[in-house]
Design a protein around this motif. Structure first.
Motif, PDB file in Angstrom:
ATOM      1  N   MET A   1       2.431   9.672  -9.039  1.00 37.47           N
ATOM      2  CA  MET A   1       2.231   8.226  -8.948  1.00 37.47           C
ATOM      3  C   MET A   1       3.324   7.449  -9.672  1.00 37.47           C
ATOM      4  SD  MET A   1      -1.098   5.915  -9.994  1.00 37.47           S
ATOM      5  CE  MET A   1      -2.158   6.458  -8.661  1.00 37.47           C
ATOM      6  N   LEU A   2       3.904   8.048 -10.703  1.00 38.53           N
ATOM      7  CA  LEU A   2       4.937   7.369 -11.476  1.00 38.53           C
ATOM      8  C   LEU A   2       6.102   6.914 -10.603  1.00 38.53           C
ATOM      9  CD1 LEU A   2       5.527   6.572 -14.422  1.00 38.53           C
ATOM     10  CD2 LEU A   2       6.794   8.689 -14.651  1.00 38.53           C
ATOM     11  N   HIS A   3       6.445   7.710  -9.580  1.00 41.62           N
ATOM     12  CA  HIS A   3       7.515   7.318  -8.656  1.00 41.62           C
ATOM     13  C   HIS A   3       7.191   5.965  -8.016  1.00 41.62           C
ATOM     14  CE1 HIS A   3      10.124  10.792  -8.626  1.00 41.62           C
ATOM     15  NE2 HIS A   3       9.119  11.613  -8.374  1.00 41.62           N
ATOM     16  N   ASP A   4       5.955   5.835  -7.526  1.00 40.25           N
ATOM     17  CA  ASP A   4       5.584   4.617  -6.806  1.00 40.25           C
ATOM     18  C   ASP A   4       5.356   3.446  -7.745  1.00 40.25           C
ATOM     19  OD1 ASP A   4       5.763   5.738  -4.244  1.00 40.25           O
ATOM     20  OD2 ASP A   4       3.806   6.681  -4.469  1.00 40.25           O
ATOM     21  N   ILE A   5       4.924   3.721  -8.965  1.00 41.84           N
ATOM     22  CA  ILE A   5       4.844   2.660  -9.976  1.00 41.84           C
ATOM     23  C   ILE A   5       6.224   2.056 -10.177  1.00 41.84           C
ATOM     24  CG2 ILE A   5       4.474   2.196 -12.431  1.00 41.84           C
ATOM     25  CD1 ILE A   5       2.247   4.314 -12.362  1.00 41.84           C
TER      26      ILE A   5
ATOM     27  N   GLU B   1      -3.582  18.870   2.173  1.00 37.76           N
ATOM     28  CA  GLU B   1      -2.881  19.972   2.844  1.00 37.76           C
ATOM     29  C   GLU B   1      -1.580  19.514   3.491  1.00 37.76           C
ATOM     30  OE1 GLU B   1      -3.567  23.201   2.669  1.00 37.76           O
ATOM     31  OE2 GLU B   1      -5.026  22.494   1.211  1.00 37.76           O
ATOM     32  N   GLU B   2      -1.402  18.227   3.569  1.00 40.93           N
ATOM     33  CA  GLU B   2      -0.193  17.671   4.183  1.00 40.93           C
ATOM     34  C   GLU B   2       0.572  16.851   3.155  1.00 40.93           C
ATOM     35  OE1 GLU B   2       1.055  14.778   7.957  1.00 40.93           O
ATOM     36  OE2 GLU B   2      -1.024  15.397   7.656  1.00 40.93           O
ATOM     37  N   LYS B   3       1.888  16.911   3.200  1.00 45.47           N
ATOM     38  CA  LYS B   3       2.716  16.104   2.302  1.00 45.47           C
ATOM     39  C   LYS B   3       2.924  14.726   2.921  1.00 45.47           C
ATOM     40  CE  LYS B   3       5.933  18.027  -0.165  1.00 45.47           C
ATOM     41  NZ  LYS B   3       7.196  18.658  -0.637  1.00 45.47           N
ATOM     42  N   VAL B   4       2.605  13.688   2.156  1.00 45.05           N
ATOM     43  CA  VAL B   4       2.702  12.307   2.634  1.00 45.05           C
ATOM     44  C   VAL B   4       3.462  11.476   1.615  1.00 45.05           C
ATOM     45  CG1 VAL B   4       1.394  10.237   3.261  1.00 45.05           C
ATOM     46  CG2 VAL B   4       0.501  12.498   3.860  1.00 45.05           C
ATOM     47  N   ARG B   5       4.427  10.675   2.101  1.00 44.09           N
ATOM     48  CA  ARG B   5       5.166   9.744   1.254  1.00 44.09           C
ATOM     49  C   ARG B   5       5.351   8.463   2.057  1.00 44.09           C
ATOM     50  NH1 ARG B   5       4.316  13.594  -1.448  1.00 44.09           N
ATOM     51  NH2 ARG B   5       5.721  14.850  -2.727  1.00 44.09           N
ATOM     52  N   THR B   6       4.382   7.575   2.021  1.00 47.99           N
ATOM     53  CA  THR B   6       4.458   6.384   2.846  1.00 47.99           C
ATOM     54  C   THR B   6       4.289   5.114   2.012  1.00 47.99           C
ATOM     55  OG1 THR B   6       2.084   6.466   3.339  1.00 47.99           O
ATOM     56  CG2 THR B   6       3.583   7.556   4.891  1.00 47.99           C
ATOM     57  N   LEU B   7       4.810   4.034   2.560  1.00 46.36           N
ATOM     58  CA  LEU B   7       4.757   2.731   1.895  1.00 46.36           C
ATOM     59  C   LEU B   7       4.622   1.669   2.980  1.00 46.36           C
ATOM     60  CD1 LEU B   7       7.249   1.724  -0.914  1.00 46.36           C
ATOM     61  CD2 LEU B   7       6.465   0.087   0.778  1.00 46.36           C
ATOM     62  N   ARG B   8       3.652   0.771   2.810  1.00 49.08           N
ATOM     63  CA  ARG B   8       3.432  -0.308   3.785  1.00 49.08           C
ATOM     64  C   ARG B   8       3.405  -1.636   3.041  1.00 49.08           C
ATOM     65  NH1 ARG B   8       0.089   3.945   5.179  1.00 49.08           N
ATOM     66  NH2 ARG B   8       0.382   4.784   7.288  1.00 49.08           N
ATOM     67  N   VAL B   9       4.088  -2.619   3.599  1.00 44.09           N
ATOM     68  CA  VAL B   9       4.145  -3.940   2.981  1.00 44.09           C
ATOM     69  C   VAL B   9       3.734  -4.985   4.013  1.00 44.09           C
ATOM     70  CG1 VAL B   9       5.549  -5.632   1.756  1.00 44.09           C
ATOM     71  CG2 VAL B   9       6.034  -3.184   1.495  1.00 44.09           C
ATOM     72  N   VAL B  10       2.771  -5.817   3.645  1.00 42.77           N
ATOM     73  CA  VAL B  10       2.340  -6.930   4.481  1.00 42.77           C
ATOM     74  C   VAL B  10       2.973  -8.199   3.931  1.00 42.77           C
ATOM     75  CG1 VAL B  10       0.377  -8.256   5.355  1.00 42.77           C
ATOM     76  CG2 VAL B  10       0.137  -5.788   4.952  1.00 42.77           C
TER      77      VAL B  10
ATOM     78  N   ALA C   1      -1.540  -4.785  -4.722  1.00 36.38           N
ATOM     79  CA  ALA C   1      -0.898  -3.497  -4.426  1.00 36.38           C
ATOM     80  C   ALA C   1      -1.855  -2.366  -4.734  1.00 36.38           C
ATOM     81  CB  ALA C   1       0.378  -3.341  -5.235  1.00 36.38           C
ATOM     82  N   GLN C   2      -1.799  -1.337  -3.905  1.00 33.15           N
ATOM     83  CA  GLN C   2      -2.614  -0.147  -4.141  1.00 33.15           C
ATOM     84  C   GLN C   2      -1.729   1.093  -4.047  1.00 33.15           C
ATOM     85  OE1 GLN C   2      -6.589   0.334  -2.319  1.00 33.15           O
ATOM     86  NE2 GLN C   2      -5.916   2.349  -1.611  1.00 33.15           N
ATOM     87  N   ILE C   3      -1.881   1.975  -5.026  1.00 33.77           N
ATOM     88  CA  ILE C   3      -1.139   3.240  -5.012  1.00 33.77           C
ATOM     89  C   ILE C   3      -2.142   4.381  -5.053  1.00 33.77           C
ATOM     90  CG2 ILE C   3       0.552   4.693  -6.179  1.00 33.77           C
ATOM     91  CD1 ILE C   3       1.758   2.248  -7.449  1.00 33.77           C
ATOM     92  N   THR C   4      -1.998   5.325  -4.118  1.00 33.05           N
ATOM     93  CA  THR C   4      -2.820   6.530  -4.090  1.00 33.05           C
ATOM     94  C   THR C   4      -1.913   7.738  -4.288  1.00 33.05           C
ATOM     95  OG1 THR C   4      -4.408   5.531  -2.563  1.00 33.05           O
ATOM     96  CG2 THR C   4      -4.418   7.932  -2.738  1.00 33.05           C
ATOM     97  N   ALA C   5      -2.287   8.606  -5.208  1.00 30.19           N
ATOM     98  CA  ALA C   5      -1.513   9.831  -5.457  1.00 30.19           C
ATOM     99  C   ALA C   5      -2.475  11.015  -5.506  1.00 30.19           C
ATOM    100  CB  ALA C   5      -0.738   9.725  -6.752  1.00 30.19           C
TER     101      ALA C   5
ATOM    102  N   ASP D   1       0.857  -1.185   0.000  1.00 34.51           N
ATOM    103  CA  ASP D   1       0.000   0.000   0.000  1.00 34.51           C
ATOM    104  C   ASP D   1       0.896   1.239   0.000  1.00 34.51           C
ATOM    105  OD1 ASP D   1      -2.233   1.627   0.149  1.00 34.51           O
ATOM    106  OD2 ASP D   1      -2.338   1.540   2.333  1.00 34.51           O
ATOM    107  N   MET D   2       0.724   2.114  -1.002  1.00 34.01           N
ATOM    108  CA  MET D   2       1.608   3.274  -1.154  1.00 34.01           C
ATOM    109  C   MET D   2       0.781   4.549  -1.271  1.00 34.01           C
ATOM    110  SD  MET D   2       3.943   1.316  -4.023  1.00 34.01           S
ATOM    111  CE  MET D   2       5.473   2.208  -3.925  1.00 34.01           C
ATOM    112  N   HIS D   3       1.221   5.596  -0.570  1.00 27.99           N
ATOM    113  CA  HIS D   3       0.540   6.890  -0.622  1.00 27.99           C
ATOM    114  C   HIS D   3       1.567   7.983  -0.918  1.00 27.99           C
ATOM    115  CE1 HIS D   3      -2.664   4.671   1.358  1.00 27.99           C
ATOM    116  NE2 HIS D   3      -3.472   5.673   1.117  1.00 27.99           N
ATOM    117  N   ARG D   4       1.252   8.822  -1.883  1.00 26.43           N
ATOM    118  CA  ARG D   4       2.106   9.963  -2.238  1.00 26.43           C
ATOM    119  C   ARG D   4       1.174  11.158  -2.484  1.00 26.43           C
ATOM    120  NH1 ARG D   4       7.460  10.326  -4.084  1.00 26.43           N
ATOM    121  NH2 ARG D   4       7.480   8.065  -3.790  1.00 26.43           N
ATOM    122  N   MET D   5       1.102  12.023  -1.497  1.00 24.71           N
ATOM    123  CA  MET D   5       0.134  13.116  -1.552  1.00 24.71           C
ATOM    124  C   MET D   5       0.791  14.431  -1.138  1.00 24.71           C
ATOM    125  SD  MET D   5      -3.215  11.108  -0.054  1.00 24.71           S
ATOM    126  CE  MET D   5      -2.498  10.730   1.537  1.00 24.71           C
ATOM    127  N   SER D   6       0.303  15.524  -1.707  1.00 17.66           N
ATOM    128  CA  SER D   6       0.896  16.830  -1.415  1.00 17.66           C
ATOM    129  C   SER D   6      -0.100  17.936  -1.737  1.00 17.66           C
ATOM    130  CB  SER D   6       2.179  17.022  -2.231  1.00 17.66           C
ATOM    131  OG  SER D   6       1.885  16.967  -3.611  1.00 17.66           O
TER     132      SER D   6
END
Length: 318
Positions: free
Chosen positions: A163-167, A216-225, A207-211, A142-147
């Protein structure tokens, strides 16, 4: 090795800064930008040359970083090939898959290095993650990249910009064949600004990617189960935390006691990703070996991003 930078916007200026510090690896000759005033300001700041034309710069260098707007990637890349100049192209490799294929073929014919600037692969937290995942059976990612919205990204598709970064990261930590892809998104001011892509691989991994450009907050997170662990990565703070179940069970001792899992806080080396990326680029030229991020792998990421964008467009218009 003599190097230059084409494009002196936010990212281009960082390339200039890092090249200027790599004095044992290269000589930073100068910059070119269609905005001559901005290029001259950067040149004065770093005591380098500002060239009036792209050809003048390319006649003086062995390699360049290209940090121009996406629609110009193909044209500038072809100019580099005509002058026999190695190139690091900021992502995405080009605006279209067809352009990318042509650029890759021409660079190969000319025996030139073409590296794509997927800088997050050089984030030391990603290197640590890849090491942790060796031997692990991945279940889900699960990946999130928001700004927040910024002037430089107005009108720019969040899939190609963020999103291309996380792809690309996904391609490296889960390289298996893709079975299904589903994407949805929201438009804002004429461009896709919030997108979610769901991937299912033939191995069963999900896998899920959200961009998003709308938070209002910058987020760059990645979670692996995985079967044995839950790994959490913060790419901004360069933190990696691993939760593992204990391999034994204790009988409940009291009403106030519950068994805890094992929590590992992994030390991440203090490495600047852009410095590592540029060193890899220069060393690949010297060694005449493929760079870590080749044109072909950049093309593969662009294909997925293009498919995601097209699915979103179809779903919105349906």
């Amino acid at each position: 090795m003599k190097v230059g930078v084409i494009g002196t916007g936010v990212m281009g200026k960082h390339h200039v800064r890092v090249y200027s510090s790599l004095i044992d690896q290269c000589q930073l000759v100068g910059v070119y930008d269609a905005d001559q005033k901005r290029a001259q300001e950067i040149a004065r700041e770093y005591d380098i040359l500002s060239f009036a034309t792209l050809d003048e710069l390319l006649e003086r260098v062995d390699a360049v970083s290209i940090a121009v707007p996406i629609p110009a990637h193909y044209e500038v890349g072809m100019a580099c090939i005509r002058h026999g100049v190695h190139m690091l192209m900021e992502k995405p490799i080009t605006a279209t898959v067809a352009e990318a294929g042509k650029l890759i073929d021409r660079a190969k014919e000319a025996h030139l290095q073409l590296q794509v600037g997927h800088i997050e692969l050089f984030n030391p937290a990603i290197a640590v993650l890849r090491s942790i995942l060796e031997g692990e059976e991945i279940i889900a990612i699960d990946m999130h990249r928001m700004s927040p919205m910024e002037p430089r990204i107005q009108g720019i598709d969040v899939v190609l910009d963020s999103m291309l970064h996380d792809i690309y990261i996904l391609q490296h930590i889960q390289p298996g064949a893709l079975d299904r892809l589903h994407a949805v998104g929201q438009y804002y001011q004429g461009a896709i600004k919030h997108a979610v892509a769901l991937f299912q691989f033939e191995s069963g991994v999900i896998a899920q990617i959200t961009a998003s450009h709308l938070t209002e907050e910058k987020v760059r997170t990645l979670r692996v189960v995985t079967r044995r662990a839950f790994v959490q990565v913060d790419l901004l703070d360069k933190k990696v935390v691993v939760s593992r179940a204990t391999n034994f069970y204790l009988e409940k001792q009291s009403d106030g006691y519950s068994q805890q899992n094992i929590l590992e806080k992994v030390i991440v080396p203090g490495v600047e990703p852009l410095r590592a990326e540029l060193l890899n680029f220069l060393q690949s030229i010297t060694a005449k070996k493929p760079a870590l991020i080749t044109g072909e792998s950049g093309l593969q990421a662009l294909r997925l991003a293009t498919e995601i964008t097209q699915q979103i467009e179809r779903n919105v218009s349906a």
